[in-house]
Write a protein that holds these residues in place. Structure first.
Motif, PDB file in Angstrom:
ATOM      1  N   CYS A  31       0.822  -1.224   0.000  1.00  0.00           N
ATOM      2  CA  CYS A  31       0.000   0.000   0.000  1.00  0.00           C
ATOM      3  C   CYS A  31       0.853   1.270   0.000  1.00  0.00           C
ATOM      4  O   CYS A  31       0.325   2.363  -0.193  1.00  0.00           O
ATOM      5  N   SER A  32       2.175   1.145   0.204  1.00  0.00           N
ATOM      6  CA  SER A  32       3.024   2.347   0.200  1.00  0.00           C
ATOM      7  C   SER A  32       3.988   2.372  -0.988  1.00  0.00           C
ATOM      8  O   SER A  32       4.502   3.423  -1.365  1.00  0.00           O
ATOM      9  N   GLY A  33       4.274   1.183  -1.555  1.00  0.00           N
ATOM     10  CA  GLY A  33       5.197   1.112  -2.686  1.00  0.00           C
ATOM     11  C   GLY A  33       6.639   0.863  -2.295  1.00  0.00           C
ATOM     12  O   GLY A  33       7.487   0.620  -3.135  1.00  0.00           O
ATOM     13  N   GLU A  34       6.940   0.920  -0.987  1.00  0.00           N
ATOM     14  CA  GLU A  34       8.329   0.664  -0.579  1.00  0.00           C
ATOM     15  C   GLU A  34       8.391  -0.182   0.687  1.00  0.00           C
ATOM     16  O   GLU A  34       7.457  -0.196   1.491  1.00  0.00           O
ATOM     17  N   ALA A  35       9.514  -0.894   0.839  1.00  0.00           N
ATOM     18  CA  ALA A  35       9.673  -1.791   1.989  1.00  0.00           C
ATOM     19  C   ALA A  35       9.597  -0.995   3.287  1.00  0.00           C
ATOM     20  O   ALA A  35      10.111   0.131   3.371  1.00  0.00           O
ATOM     21  N   LEU A  36       8.956  -1.564   4.293  1.00  0.00           N
ATOM     22  CA  LEU A  36       8.792  -0.890   5.586  1.00  0.00           C
ATOM     23  C   LEU A  36      10.135  -0.709   6.284  1.00  0.00           C
ATOM     24  O   LEU A  36      10.484   0.388   6.716  1.00  0.00           O
ATOM     25  N   PHE A  37      10.914  -1.780   6.409  1.00  0.00           N
ATOM     26  CA  PHE A  37      12.203  -1.714   7.112  1.00  0.00           C
ATOM     27  C   PHE A  37      13.340  -1.884   6.110  1.00  0.00           C
ATOM     28  O   PHE A  37      13.793  -2.999   5.870  1.00  0.00           O
ATOM     29  N   GLN A  38      13.784  -0.782   5.512  1.00  0.00           N
ATOM     30  CA  GLN A  38      14.868  -0.848   4.516  1.00  0.00           C
ATOM     31  C   GLN A  38      16.198  -0.734   5.248  1.00  0.00           C
ATOM     32  O   GLN A  38      16.693   0.361   5.486  1.00  0.00           O
ATOM     33  N   THR A  39      16.741  -1.871   5.618  1.00  0.00           N
ATOM     34  CA  THR A  39      17.939  -1.884   6.450  1.00  0.00           C
ATOM     35  C   THR A  39      18.752  -3.134   6.156  1.00  0.00           C
ATOM     36  O   THR A  39      18.227  -4.100   5.602  1.00  0.00           O
ATOM     37  N   HIS A  40      20.030  -3.098   6.537  1.00  0.00           N
ATOM     38  CA  HIS A  40      20.882  -4.278   6.340  1.00  0.00           C
ATOM     39  C   HIS A  40      21.645  -4.601   7.618  1.00  0.00           C
ATOM     40  O   HIS A  40      22.643  -5.299   7.588  1.00  0.00           O
ATOM     41  N   GLU A  41      21.146  -4.080   8.745  1.00  0.00           N
ATOM     42  CA  GLU A  41      21.937  -4.211   9.967  1.00  0.00           C
ATOM     43  C   GLU A  41      20.995  -4.337  11.170  1.00  0.00           C
ATOM     44  O   GLU A  41      19.974  -3.644  11.242  1.00  0.00           O
ATOM     45  N   ASN A  42      21.335  -5.237  12.096  1.00  0.00           N
ATOM     46  CA  ASN A  42      20.405  -5.583  13.179  1.00  0.00           C
ATOM     47  C   ASN A  42      20.002  -4.428  14.091  1.00  0.00           C
ATOM     48  O   ASN A  42      18.823  -4.250  14.390  1.00  0.00           O
ATOM     49  N   LEU A  43      20.972  -3.645  14.562  1.00  0.00           N
ATOM     50  CA  LEU A  43      20.641  -2.561  15.503  1.00  0.00           C
ATOM     51  C   LEU A  43      19.728  -1.537  14.834  1.00  0.00           C
ATOM     52  O   LEU A  43      18.718  -1.115  15.418  1.00  0.00           O
ATOM     53  N   GLU A  44      20.063  -1.146  13.619  1.00  0.00           N
ATOM     54  CA  GLU A  44      19.226  -0.198  12.875  1.00  0.00           C
ATOM     55  C   GLU A  44      17.829  -0.782  12.661  1.00  0.00           C
ATOM     56  O   GLU A  44      16.823  -0.078  12.781  1.00  0.00           O
ATOM     57  N   HIS A  45      17.768  -2.084  12.367  1.00  0.00           N
ATOM     58  CA  HIS A  45      16.487  -2.763  12.153  1.00  0.00           C
ATOM     59  C   HIS A  45      15.614  -2.671  13.413  1.00  0.00           C
ATOM     60  O   HIS A  45      14.433  -2.310  13.345  1.00  0.00           O
ATOM     61  N   LEU A  46      16.202  -2.970  14.579  1.00  0.00           N
ATOM     62  CA  LEU A  46      15.454  -2.889  15.840  1.00  0.00           C
ATOM     63  C   LEU A  46      15.019  -1.453  16.132  1.00  0.00           C
ATOM     64  O   LEU A  46      13.913  -1.210  16.615  1.00  0.00           O
ATOM     65  N   ALA A  47      15.907  -0.478  15.809  1.00  0.00           N
ATOM     66  CA  ALA A  47      15.564   0.937  16.019  1.00  0.00           C
ATOM     67  C   ALA A  47      14.393   1.342  15.132  1.00  0.00           C
ATOM     68  O   ALA A  47      13.497   2.086  15.551  1.00  0.00           O
ATOM     69  N   MET A  48      14.379   0.834  13.893  1.00  0.00           N
ATOM     70  CA  MET A  48      13.255   1.118  12.987  1.00  0.00           C
ATOM     71  C   MET A  48      11.960   0.531  13.526  1.00  0.00           C
ATOM     72  O   MET A  48      10.898   1.165  13.472  1.00  0.00           O
ATOM     73  N   MET A  49      12.051  -0.698  14.049  1.00  0.00           N
ATOM     74  CA  MET A  49      10.862  -1.339  14.625  1.00  0.00           C
ATOM     75  C   MET A  49      10.305  -0.493  15.773  1.00  0.00           C
ATOM     76  O   MET A  49       9.099  -0.271  15.872  1.00  0.00           O
TER      77      MET A  49
END
Length: 324
Positions: A210-228
């Motif tokens: 519904c947005s056209g782009e991935a929700l969590f665009q990341t390649h690294e665990n800490l950044e991924h958790l911060a995005m969550m």
């Protein structure tokens, strides 16, 4: 038709049945051959119990050719990811998101009832049944002088593919599964995983459609958790306390995420900061029914796996009960 680490998929003409098919030709390397034989086992199981339309790709047959496992499938259209990409990442209209979501959840519910966990749900693994599309004018802003067009699939029928990473619930589970953007928090925290990891992936996919782009665009665990945390609020303390020793380095003073202090770059901090809360993110792209869709996605993206909706529960959500 496509290529991956496993090998490639070729469009072929079946001279016996006189139809086009897709043949997955697997590299002649032991681990890929083993995965292919497991995939054949899963595909046969899915086909054997298919009492109704499961929205899972159908295997026609398989053979071993010069040490390459070759799996013959029905030929399908492009993946939802390919369609988005070709369409300049225009999101799908809400009605299509609803139809895709319903079929995806039906296929996941069917797999879970057979004690199978897909573990790699993503738009690349969801194929449109037909390649046909129509062009419609798009109401993109800042295009006073020239008309912009977007493509819409003629049919909303989809099928789930790629069962090479599918796991039985009762077998030993590898520690890391799922493609990064669709990976559930319990996997990153080393807490083990089961059926709910598929449900998390479905939640991420619905946001992307519904947005056209991935929700969590990341390649690294800490950044991924911060995005969550940015999108969904703080991680539950009980999950952090049980995290594996290798995941504890992402936290400081017990249960606070080591963010932004632990960020690898300023770009990383900016990438997290530009994300909205889930409700705002959905309503930015969906004009009507946004509250209902956001509520469904919240149910799919609960941090605690046991609190996530099951696929069957999600199918009974008001978002899918549209008055006809």
């Amino acid at each position: 038709m496509g290529e991956g680490t496993f090998g490639r998929v070729l469009e072929c003409w079946d001279r016996e049945t006189r139809e086009y098919v897709a043949i997955k030709v697997v590299r002649s390397i032991r681990k890929y051959r083993d995965a292919a034989m497991m995939e054949i086992d899963v595909l046969n199981r899915l086909g054997r119990y298919d009492r109704y339309e499961s929205h899972c790709v159908q295997i026609r047959r398989w053979f071993d050719y010069r040490n390459h496992i070759c799996i013959v499938f029905e030929k399908l259209g492009p993946s939802l990811y390919d369609f988005l990409k070709r369409n300049k990442y225009y999101p799908f209209p809400l009605e299509l998101v609803r139809e895709f979501g319903r079929q995806l959840l039906e296929s996941v519910a069917y797999m879970h009832e057979l004690h199978l966990i897909h573990t790699d749900l993503k738009p690349e693994n969801i194929l449109l049944v037909s390649s046909e599309y129509i062009k419609v004018p798009s109401c993109k802003k800042n295009s006073q002088d020239e008309m912009h067009f977007k493509c819409l699939p003629k049919s909303s029928a989809i099928k789930l593919i790629d069962f090479g990473s599918t796991a039985f619930d009762n077998q030993d589970h590898s520690s890391i599964v799922s493609t990064r953007h669709y990976r559930a928090p319990e996997i990153i925290l080393g807490l083990g995983w089961s059926y709910p990891c598929d449900i998390w992936s479905v939640g991420c996919i619905l946001v992307e459609l519904c947005s056209g782009e991935a929700l969590f665009q990341t390649h690294e665990n800490l950044e991924h958790l911060a995005m969550m945390e940015r999108v969904l609020g703080p991680l539950p303390e009980h999950m952090i306390r049980k995290a594996s020793s290798s995941a504890l380095k992402y936290f400081r003073r017990g249960t606070r995420l080591n963010w932004p202090e632990g960020a690898v770059s300023r770009e990383s901090i900016r990438a997290v900061r530009k994300l909205d809360r889930l409700k705002d993110l959905v309503s930015r792209h969906v004009s009507h029914s946004s509250g209902s869709l956001a509520d469904l996605i919240h149910g799919l993206l609960r941090f605690e796996p046991s609190e996530r909706l099951t696929a069957r529960e999600a199918l009974n959500h008001p978002f899918f009960k549209v008055p006809t």
